[in-house]
Design a protein around this motif. Structure first.
Motif, short mmCIF file in Angstrom:
data_model
loop_
_atom_site.label_atom_id
_atom_site.label_comp_id
_atom_site.label_asym_id
_atom_site.label_seq_id
_atom_site.Cartn_x
_atom_site.Cartn_y
_atom_site.Cartn_z
N LYS A 88 12.73 -7.90 -2.86
CA LYS A 88 11.68 -6.87 -2.90
C LYS A 88 10.57 -7.34 -3.84
N GLY A 89 9.32 -7.22 -3.39
CA GLY A 89 8.21 -7.61 -4.25
C GLY A 89 6.90 -7.66 -3.50
N GLY A 90 5.82 -7.71 -4.24
CA GLY A 90 4.49 -7.59 -3.67
C GLY A 90 3.98 -8.84 -2.98
N LEU A 91 2.92 -8.64 -2.20
CA LEU A 91 2.12 -9.71 -1.61
C LEU A 91 0.71 -9.58 -2.16
N ARG A 92 0.19 -10.65 -2.75
CA ARG A 92 -1.15 -10.58 -3.34
C ARG A 92 -2.10 -11.54 -2.65
N TYR A 93 -3.37 -11.16 -2.59
CA TYR A 93 -4.44 -12.03 -2.12
C TYR A 93 -5.33 -12.32 -3.32
N HIS A 94 -5.28 -13.56 -3.77
CA HIS A 94 -6.06 -13.93 -4.95
C HIS A 94 -6.24 -15.44 -4.93
N PRO A 95 -7.42 -15.95 -5.34
CA PRO A 95 -7.67 -17.39 -5.25
C PRO A 95 -6.73 -18.23 -6.11
N GLU A 96 -6.10 -17.64 -7.12
CA GLU A 96 -5.26 -18.42 -8.02
C GLU A 96 -3.77 -18.27 -7.73
N VAL A 97 -3.41 -17.75 -6.57
CA VAL A 97 -2.00 -17.67 -6.20
C VAL A 97 -1.42 -19.08 -6.08
N THR A 98 -0.28 -19.31 -6.72
CA THR A 98 0.40 -20.60 -6.66
C THR A 98 1.88 -20.41 -6.41
N ARG A 99 2.54 -21.51 -6.09
CA ARG A 99 3.99 -21.47 -5.88
C ARG A 99 4.71 -21.00 -7.14
N ASP A 100 4.40 -21.61 -8.28
CA ASP A 100 5.11 -21.27 -9.51
C ASP A 100 4.84 -19.84 -9.95
N GLU A 101 3.61 -19.35 -9.74
CA GLU A 101 3.32 -17.96 -10.07
C GLU A 101 4.21 -17.04 -9.25
N CYS A 102 4.34 -17.31 -7.97
CA CYS A 102 5.18 -16.47 -7.11
C CYS A 102 6.64 -16.53 -7.53
N VAL A 103 7.12 -17.71 -7.92
CA VAL A 103 8.50 -17.84 -8.38
C VAL A 103 8.71 -17.02 -9.66
N GLY A 104 7.80 -17.16 -10.62
CA GLY A 104 7.93 -16.42 -11.87
C GLY A 104 7.86 -14.92 -11.68
N LEU A 105 6.90 -14.45 -10.88
CA LEU A 105 6.77 -13.02 -10.63
C LEU A 105 7.94 -12.49 -9.82
N GLY A 106 8.50 -13.34 -8.95
CA GLY A 106 9.70 -12.94 -8.22
C GLY A 106 10.88 -12.74 -9.15
N MET A 107 10.99 -13.59 -10.17
CA MET A 107 12.05 -13.41 -11.17
C MET A 107 11.86 -12.09 -11.91
N TRP A 108 10.62 -11.79 -12.28
CA TRP A 108 10.34 -10.51 -12.94
C TRP A 108 10.78 -9.33 -12.07
N MET A 109 10.55 -9.44 -10.77
CA MET A 109 10.97 -8.36 -9.88
C MET A 109 12.49 -8.21 -9.85
N THR A 110 13.21 -9.33 -9.96
CA THR A 110 14.67 -9.23 -10.06
C THR A 110 15.06 -8.43 -11.29
N TRP A 111 14.44 -8.74 -12.43
CA TRP A 111 14.77 -7.99 -13.66
C TRP A 111 14.38 -6.52 -13.52
N LYS A 112 13.20 -6.27 -12.96
CA LYS A 112 12.71 -4.89 -12.85
C LYS A 112 13.62 -4.04 -11.97
N CYS A 113 14.01 -4.60 -10.82
CA CYS A 113 14.90 -3.84 -9.93
C CYS A 113 16.24 -3.56 -10.61
N ALA A 114 16.75 -4.54 -11.38
CA ALA A 114 18.02 -4.34 -12.06
C ALA A 114 17.90 -3.32 -13.19
N VAL A 115 16.79 -3.34 -13.92
CA VAL A 115 16.58 -2.33 -14.97
C VAL A 115 16.64 -0.93 -14.38
#
Length: 433
Positions: A88-115
């Motif tokens: 579960k997590g968002g889809l963003r449209y932004h010129p600075e979207v990168t692979r690593d950003e998506c990986v890091g934000l995806g990890m945050w979503m794992t923590w958020k859902c578990a919290v």
């Protein structure tokens, strides 16, 4: 108010403070993982697994522009962990979207859902594009093609996207329609954050701001601060900031400052938040309605009880953390506090309530929307808000218990709760094959 010391903070600009110690989303997510793991007796192999995403999908997204030319964009979907349920997590449209950003934000979503104890794991994705340079028709074509490229890796029981930066309910409607046309049946549960007329939930857009207000109320109660004696400054007057401001105003708090990209409205006697349009209602309108305008940087150091950064990431930094005069910081934005600033605020006994709790109303009501879609039965706004408050209170109690028992910061307590739940699920399921 919290003690302060001299600072080199430059208050001559409304731009966010540049953070020389800022780190990537992936670096932050891994650091927080290690930090929480140090407080827990868990298998180091589970921590090793959680350092990495389960999968990262990279696709090219060609679209025909309105002038007939074809332009190719790059899109990503990072799926971090699904041990507790679908990604579960968002889809963003932004010129600075990168692979690593998506990986890091995806990890945050794992923590958020578990919290929040939701049956989801984390994911994040997006397209590296400036949506402001797209017409509505181009944005629709981009979304439908992106949906086609991701079709095999998303779905209501696999990975459920939602709106994020540069996307909105209409974007989710296009994505849901494109997916449904290819599947041969209407599948509203493939995304959340849709318009209610096609299976979206009442209260979804307001939910992150509502959860920020609920948590602010709870933390003020914890520190014996009656809301009607509490002053609040809020950076950002978009969906999160405006909804939080208006609710806290209704509940008796005195909102002394609100802001948008052009600057901040400041009134020590209190602002009538209902009379100031949010960004969604009238973009960049805050300063037009202000008698007294200060900079966004000045807002962050106002002598108030509660500071709510609800706009950008990395706005509380080593350059201005010593000058923060609030006793309580409630993170409405994602990642508004850098790691160095976090340490400085902790040393000064400024309580920082982390984003993975405070703004978790969005993913929580997304969960409610998913349930409504699966059961084909809509909830009333009253039920959505009541259920959200129940979930926020339960998460608050779990974090408060860790905070009191372990003598850690509120952020550490939240990550300890999250990692404990994820590790327990991994231990129960084991490693296949």
């Amino acid at each position: 108010m919290a003690s302060t010391s001299n600072s080199n903070l430059d208050t001559s600009t409304d731009e966010k403070v540049a953070s020389s110690e800022s780190e990537s989303a992936l670096e932050t997510a891994r650091r927080q993982l290690y930090h929480a793991a140090a407080h827990l007796d868990i298998d180091s192999n589970i921590v090793e697994r959680l350092k990495y995403p389960k999968k990262v999908h990279e696709v090219t997204v060609p679209i025909k522009r309105d002038d007939g030319t074809v332009e190719v964009f790059t899109g990503y979907r990072a799926q971090h962990d699904s041990v507790r349920g679908p990604h579960k997590g968002g889809l963003r449209y932004h010129p600075e979207v990168t692979r690593d950003e998506c990986v890091g934000l995806g990890m945050w979503m794992t923590w958020k859902c578990a919290v929040m104890d939701l049956p989801f794991g984390g994911a994040k994705g997006g397209v590296a594009v400036n949506p402001k340079e797209l017409s509505s028709a181009e944005k629709e074509r981009l979304t439908r093609r992106f949906a086609q490229e991701l079709r095999d890796v998303i779905g209501p029981n696999h990975d459920i996207p939602a709106p994020d930066m540069g996307t909105d309910p209409q974007t989710m409607a296009w994505l849901m329609d494109a997916y449904s046309m290819q599947e041969g049946e209407t599948t509203p549960g493939v995304v959340t954050g849709k318009p209610p007329v096609i299976g979206g939930s009442e209260g979804r857009e307001e939910a992150p701001g509502r959860s920020v207000a609920i948590i602010t109320q709870l933390v003020c109660e914890y520190y014996d601060r009656p809301l009607d004696e509490t002053t609040v400054a809020i950076q950002g007057y978009g969906s999160v900031g405006a909804n939080a401001a208006r609710l806290l105003d209704d509940w008796g708090a005195t909102i002394v400052a609100i802001s948008d990209v052009n600057g901040a409205m400041y009134d020590p006697e209190g602002i009538d938040t209902a009379s100031v349009p949010s960004h969604d209602e009238e973009p960049e309108a805050v300063t037009k309605y202000a008698d007294n305008v200060i900079s966004n940087d000045e807002l962050l150091t106002l002598d108030v009880d509660v500071l709510i950064p609800a706009a950008l990431g990395n706005v509380l930094t080593k350059e201005n953390a010593e000058a923060v005069a609030a006793d309580l910081v409630v993170e409405g934005a994602n990642g508004p506090t850098t790691s160095t600033a976090d340490s400085i605020l902790a040393e000064r006994d400024v309580a920082v309530i982390p984003d993975i709790l405070a703004n978790a109303g969005g993913v929580t009501v997304s969960y409610f929307e998913w349930l409504q879609d699966i059961n084909r039965r809509a909830w009333s706004l009253e039920r959505v808000n009541d259920e959200l408050e129940t979930e926020m209170q339960a998460a608050w109690r779990a974090i408060k218990t860790e905070f009191e028992q372990r003598d850690v910061t509120w952020r550490d307590a939240a990550y300890i709760v999250a990692l404990s739940r994820i590790a327990e699920a991994h231990e129960a399921r084991g490693l296949w094959p």
